[in-house]
Write a protein that holds these residues in place. Structure first.
Motif, PDB file in Angstrom:
ATOM      1  N   TRP A   1       0.826  -1.206   0.000  1.00 30.17           N
ATOM      2  CA  TRP A   1       0.000   0.000   0.000  1.00 30.17           C
ATOM      3  C   TRP A   1       0.864   1.261   0.000  1.00 30.17           C
ATOM      4  CZ3 TRP A   1      -4.057   2.375  -1.378  1.00 30.17           C
ATOM      5  CH2 TRP A   1      -4.456   3.563  -0.782  1.00 30.17           C
ATOM      6  N   ARG A   2       1.951   1.245   0.774  1.00 27.79           N
ATOM      7  CA  ARG A   2       2.855   2.408   0.787  1.00 27.79           C
ATOM      8  C   ARG A   2       3.475   2.619  -0.592  1.00 27.79           C
ATOM      9  NH1 ARG A   2       3.870   0.521   6.099  1.00 27.79           N
ATOM     10  NH2 ARG A   2       5.645  -0.723   5.408  1.00 27.79           N
ATOM     11  N   LEU A   3       3.831   1.519  -1.243  1.00 30.14           N
ATOM     12  CA  LEU A   3       4.360   1.606  -2.604  1.00 30.14           C
ATOM     13  C   LEU A   3       3.306   2.211  -3.542  1.00 30.14           C
ATOM     14  CD1 LEU A   3       6.647   0.776  -4.659  1.00 30.14           C
ATOM     15  CD2 LEU A   3       5.347  -1.342  -4.984  1.00 30.14           C
ATOM     16  N   ALA A   4       2.061   1.752  -3.392  1.00 28.17           N
ATOM     17  CA  ALA A   4       0.966   2.260  -4.224  1.00 28.17           C
ATOM     18  C   ALA A   4       0.798   3.761  -4.016  1.00 28.17           C
ATOM     19  CB  ALA A   4      -0.334   1.528  -3.893  1.00 28.17           C
ATOM     20  N   ARG A   5       0.843   4.196  -2.774  1.00 31.59           N
ATOM     21  CA  ARG A   5       0.728   5.634  -2.467  1.00 31.59           C
ATOM     22  C   ARG A   5       1.831   6.421  -3.166  1.00 31.59           C
ATOM     23  NH1 ARG A   5      -1.466   8.204   2.166  1.00 31.59           N
ATOM     24  NH2 ARG A   5       0.379   9.476   1.929  1.00 31.59           N
ATOM     25  N   ASP A   6       3.066   5.904  -3.048  1.00 26.62           N
ATOM     26  CA  ASP A   6       4.203   6.587  -3.674  1.00 26.62           C
ATOM     27  C   ASP A   6       4.008   6.707  -5.180  1.00 26.62           C
ATOM     28  OD1 ASP A   6       5.369   6.815  -1.229  1.00 26.62           O
ATOM     29  OD2 ASP A   6       6.847   5.213  -1.537  1.00 26.62           O
ATOM     30  N   LYS A   7       3.549   5.631  -5.794  1.00 25.72           N
ATOM     31  CA  LYS A   7       3.380   5.634  -7.256  1.00 25.72           C
ATOM     32  C   LYS A   7       2.258   6.579  -7.672  1.00 25.72           C
ATOM     33  CE  LYS A   7       6.665   2.734  -8.053  1.00 25.72           C
ATOM     34  NZ  LYS A   7       7.916   3.228  -8.697  1.00 25.72           N
ATOM     35  N   VAL A   8       1.162   6.568  -6.928  1.00 31.05           N
ATOM     36  CA  VAL A   8       0.032   7.443  -7.242  1.00 31.05           C
ATOM     37  C   VAL A   8       0.445   8.904  -7.110  1.00 31.05           C
ATOM     38  CG1 VAL A   8      -2.219   8.240  -6.368  1.00 31.05           C
ATOM     39  CG2 VAL A   8      -1.817   5.797  -6.754  1.00 31.05           C
ATOM     40  N   LEU A   9       1.176   9.222  -6.049  1.00 37.61           N
ATOM     41  CA  LEU A   9       1.520  10.622  -5.770  1.00 37.61           C
ATOM     42  C   LEU A   9       2.755  11.098  -6.538  1.00 37.61           C
ATOM     43  CD1 LEU A   9       0.834  10.622  -1.908  1.00 37.61           C
ATOM     44  CD2 LEU A   9      -0.653  11.483  -3.726  1.00 37.61           C
ATOM     45  N   SER A  10       3.478  10.153  -7.163  1.00 35.51           N
ATOM     46  CA  SER A  10       4.741  10.499  -7.826  1.00 35.51           C
ATOM     47  C   SER A  10       4.557  11.427  -9.021  1.00 35.51           C
ATOM     48  CB  SER A  10       5.443   9.228  -8.318  1.00 35.51           C
ATOM     49  OG  SER A  10       4.723   8.672  -9.406  1.00 35.51           O
ATOM     50  N   ASP A  11       3.384  11.379  -9.617  1.00 32.54           N
ATOM     51  CA  ASP A  11       3.107  12.123 -10.844  1.00 32.54           C
ATOM     52  C   ASP A  11       3.926  11.583 -12.026  1.00 32.54           C
ATOM     53  OD1 ASP A  11       1.526  13.932 -12.133  1.00 32.54           O
ATOM     54  OD2 ASP A  11       2.583  15.721 -11.465  1.00 32.54           O
ATOM     55  N   ASP A  12       4.407  10.348 -11.893  1.00 32.48           N
ATOM     56  CA  ASP A  12       5.176   9.725 -12.975  1.00 32.48           C
ATOM     57  C   ASP A  12       4.295   8.917 -13.929  1.00 32.48           C
ATOM     58  OD1 ASP A  12       7.526  10.693 -11.950  1.00 32.48           O
ATOM     59  OD2 ASP A  12       8.044   8.848 -10.871  1.00 32.48           O
ATOM     60  N   PHE A  13       3.004   8.772 -13.599  1.00 35.12           N
ATOM     61  CA  PHE A  13       2.155   7.867 -14.375  1.00 35.12           C
ATOM     62  C   PHE A  13       0.852   8.535 -14.814  1.00 35.12           C
ATOM     63  CE2 PHE A  13       4.783   5.315 -11.568  1.00 35.12           C
ATOM     64  CZ  PHE A  13       5.400   4.498 -12.497  1.00 35.12           C
ATOM     65  N   ASP A  14       0.253   7.932 -15.836  1.00 37.44           N
ATOM     66  CA  ASP A  14      -1.069   8.361 -16.297  1.00 37.44           C
ATOM     67  C   ASP A  14      -2.141   7.369 -15.862  1.00 37.44           C
ATOM     68  OD1 ASP A  14      -0.105  10.638 -17.962  1.00 37.44           O
ATOM     69  OD2 ASP A  14       0.908   9.011 -19.025  1.00 37.44           O
ATOM     70  N   LEU A  15      -1.723   6.122 -15.633  1.00 36.65           N
ATOM     71  CA  LEU A  15      -2.659   5.083 -15.164  1.00 36.65           C
ATOM     72  C   LEU A  15      -1.941   4.240 -14.112  1.00 36.65           C
ATOM     73  CD1 LEU A  15      -5.217   3.210 -15.315  1.00 36.65           C
ATOM     74  CD2 LEU A  15      -4.096   2.028 -17.211  1.00 36.65           C
ATOM     75  N   VAL A  16      -2.561   4.108 -12.960  1.00 36.65           N
ATOM     76  CA  VAL A  16      -2.051   3.190 -11.931  1.00 36.65           C
ATOM     77  C   VAL A  16      -3.128   2.148 -11.680  1.00 36.65           C
ATOM     78  CG1 VAL A  16      -1.320   2.930  -9.530  1.00 36.65           C
ATOM     79  CG2 VAL A  16      -0.528   4.900 -10.848  1.00 36.65           C
ATOM     80  N   VAL A  17      -2.747   0.885 -11.812  1.00 38.79           N
ATOM     81  CA  VAL A  17      -3.664  -0.227 -11.566  1.00 38.79           C
ATOM     82  C   VAL A  17      -3.341  -0.827 -10.200  1.00 38.79           C
ATOM     83  CG1 VAL A  17      -4.431  -2.505 -12.346  1.00 38.79           C
ATOM     84  CG2 VAL A  17      -3.835  -0.744 -14.050  1.00 38.79           C
ATOM     85  N   LEU A  18      -4.341  -0.898  -9.342  1.00 43.75           N
ATOM     86  CA  LEU A  18      -4.176  -1.492  -8.010  1.00 43.75           C
ATOM     87  C   LEU A  18      -4.977  -2.796  -8.000  1.00 43.75           C
ATOM     88  CD1 LEU A  18      -4.580   1.818  -5.953  1.00 43.75           C
ATOM     89  CD2 LEU A  18      -2.455   0.748  -6.770  1.00 43.75           C
ATOM     90  N   ASP A  19      -4.303  -3.858  -8.403  1.00 51.21           N
ATOM     91  CA  ASP A  19      -4.980  -5.140  -8.636  1.00 51.21           C
ATOM     92  C   ASP A  19      -5.180  -5.895  -7.327  1.00 51.21           C
ATOM     93  OD1 ASP A  19      -6.037  -7.233 -10.263  1.00 51.21           O
ATOM     94  OD2 ASP A  19      -4.107  -8.283 -10.163  1.00 51.21           O
ATOM     95  N   GLU A  20      -6.404  -6.238  -7.029  1.00 52.05           N
ATOM     96  CA  GLU A  20      -6.835  -6.932  -5.791  1.00 52.05           C
ATOM     97  C   GLU A  20      -6.753  -6.033  -4.561  1.00 52.05           C
ATOM     98  OE1 GLU A  20      -7.940  -9.598  -7.002  1.00 52.05           O
ATOM     99  OE2 GLU A  20      -6.520 -10.373  -8.483  1.00 52.05           O
ATOM    100  N   LEU A  21      -6.802  -4.738  -4.768  1.00 49.09           N
ATOM    101  CA  LEU A  21      -6.737  -3.834  -3.603  1.00 49.09           C
ATOM    102  C   LEU A  21      -7.937  -4.011  -2.671  1.00 49.09           C
ATOM    103  CD1 LEU A  21      -5.213  -1.457  -2.206  1.00 49.09           C
ATOM    104  CD2 LEU A  21      -6.805   0.063  -3.377  1.00 49.09           C
ATOM    105  N   THR A  22      -9.090  -4.369  -3.217  1.00 47.76           N
ATOM    106  CA  THR A  22     -10.293  -4.461  -2.365  1.00 47.76           C
ATOM    107  C   THR A  22     -10.113  -5.444  -1.210  1.00 47.76           C
ATOM    108  OG1 THR A  22     -11.352  -6.212  -3.666  1.00 47.76           O
ATOM    109  CG2 THR A  22     -11.842  -3.918  -4.302  1.00 47.76           C
ATOM    110  N   TYR A  23      -9.251  -6.451  -1.393  1.00 46.62           N
ATOM    111  CA  TYR A  23      -9.067  -7.447  -0.327  1.00 46.62           C
ATOM    112  C   TYR A  23      -8.448  -6.834   0.923  1.00 46.62           C
ATOM    113  CZ  TYR A  23     -10.231 -10.753  -3.944  1.00 46.62           C
ATOM    114  OH  TYR A  23     -10.886 -11.399  -4.947  1.00 46.62           O
ATOM    115  N   LEU A  24      -7.609  -5.836   0.733  1.00 49.85           N
ATOM    116  CA  LEU A  24      -6.982  -5.177   1.883  1.00 49.85           C
ATOM    117  C   LEU A  24      -8.044  -4.496   2.739  1.00 49.85           C
ATOM    118  CD1 LEU A  24      -4.447  -5.771   0.198  1.00 49.85           C
ATOM    119  CD2 LEU A  24      -3.571  -3.549   0.860  1.00 49.85           C
TER     120      LEU A  24
END
Ligand code: ATP
Ligand code: MG
Length: 174
Positions: free
Chosen positions: A87-110
C-alpha cells in the motif's frame, strides 16, 4: 489542458477482473500513457502477465507484492505487514506524478480483510494528480469505493469450470 483522470473499479465474483485490467493497461500503454501496475495478492506461481510484461518493461511498470493467498496464510501479522508495504508503494506511485494510469490489482481485499481502511483509499484518490487514472480490482468492492469511482463494472459468475472440479489452468487462470 489536462483532462480529469478517472477512477475505475472492476469487481464481482466472476472471472475477468485482473485480465480486464491488464487489457486496459495495454490499451493505455499503446497510446503512450505511462502505466504502473501493483498486484497485491502474490500467488504461488509466476503469472503469465508477469512474464509477458518483462518484454514491455519500458511501457508498463509491474510490482508484485503480498505474501501469497491471504486465507491460506499462517502468519496473519506477516500478511498484514506485507500488504501495508504494498500500500505504501501504491501511495508513492500514485503521488509520484510519474504515471497516467495506476492499476491497483486486488486492492479491495486489503479493505475486506480490515488491513486497510476504506477512508485511506478514498483519501489517496482525492489527493492524486488530477490527470491520473486509477483502476482498482477485486471482489466485493465496498460502498464507499463504489461511490468514489467514475466507472464500476461487476463481473458476475454465470459458469466457472472450478465448480465442476476443473483446476486452474496455466495461461487461463494464472
Ligand atoms: P482473472 O485474473 O482471470 O481475470 P479475476 O481477477 O476476476 O480473474 P480473482 O477474484 O482475482 O479473479 O481470482 C483469482 C483467481 O480465481 C483466478 O485464477 C480466477 O480465474 C479464479 N476465479 C475467478 N472467479 C472464480 C470463480 N467464480 N470460481 C472459482 N475461481 C474463480
Ligand atoms: Mg484478480
Amino acid at each position: 489542458m489536462t483532462e480529469k483522470g478517472l477512477v475505475l473499479i472492476y469487481t464481482g465474483d466472476g472471472k475477468g477482473k485482473t485480465t480486464a485490467a491488464l487489457g486496459q493497461a495495454l490499451r493505455a500503454a499503446g497510446h503512450g500513457l505511462r502505466v504502473c501496475i501493483i498486484q497485491f495478492i502474490k500467488g504461488a506461481w509466476e503469472t503469465g502477465e508477469a512474464k509477458a510484461l518483462q518484454a514491455f518493461a519500458e511501457l508498463i511498470e509491474l510490482h508484485v507484492t503480498g505474501s501469497g493467498f491471504t486465507w491460506q496464510a499462517k502468519d496473519k501479522e506477516e500478511v498484514r505487514q506485507t500488504a501495508l508495504a504494498g500500500w505504501r508503494l501504491a501511495r508513492d506511485k500514485v503521488l509520484s506524478d510519474d504515471f497516467d494510469l495506476v492499476v491497483l490489482d486486488e486492492l479491495t481485499y486489503l479493505v475486506t480483510y480490515g488491513i486497510l481502511a476504506e477512508a485511506e483509499v478514498i483519501k489517496l484518490l482525492a489527493m492524486r494528480p488530477p490527470r491520473l487514472h486509477v483502476l482498482i480490482t477485486g471482489r466485493a468492492a465496498s460502498a464507499g469505493l463504489i461511490a468514489a469511482a467514475d466507472l464500476v463494472t461487476e463481473m458476475r459468475e454465470i459458469k466457472h469450470p472450478y465448480k465442476i472440479g476443473i483446476q486452474a489452468r496455466k495461461g487461463i487462470e494464472w
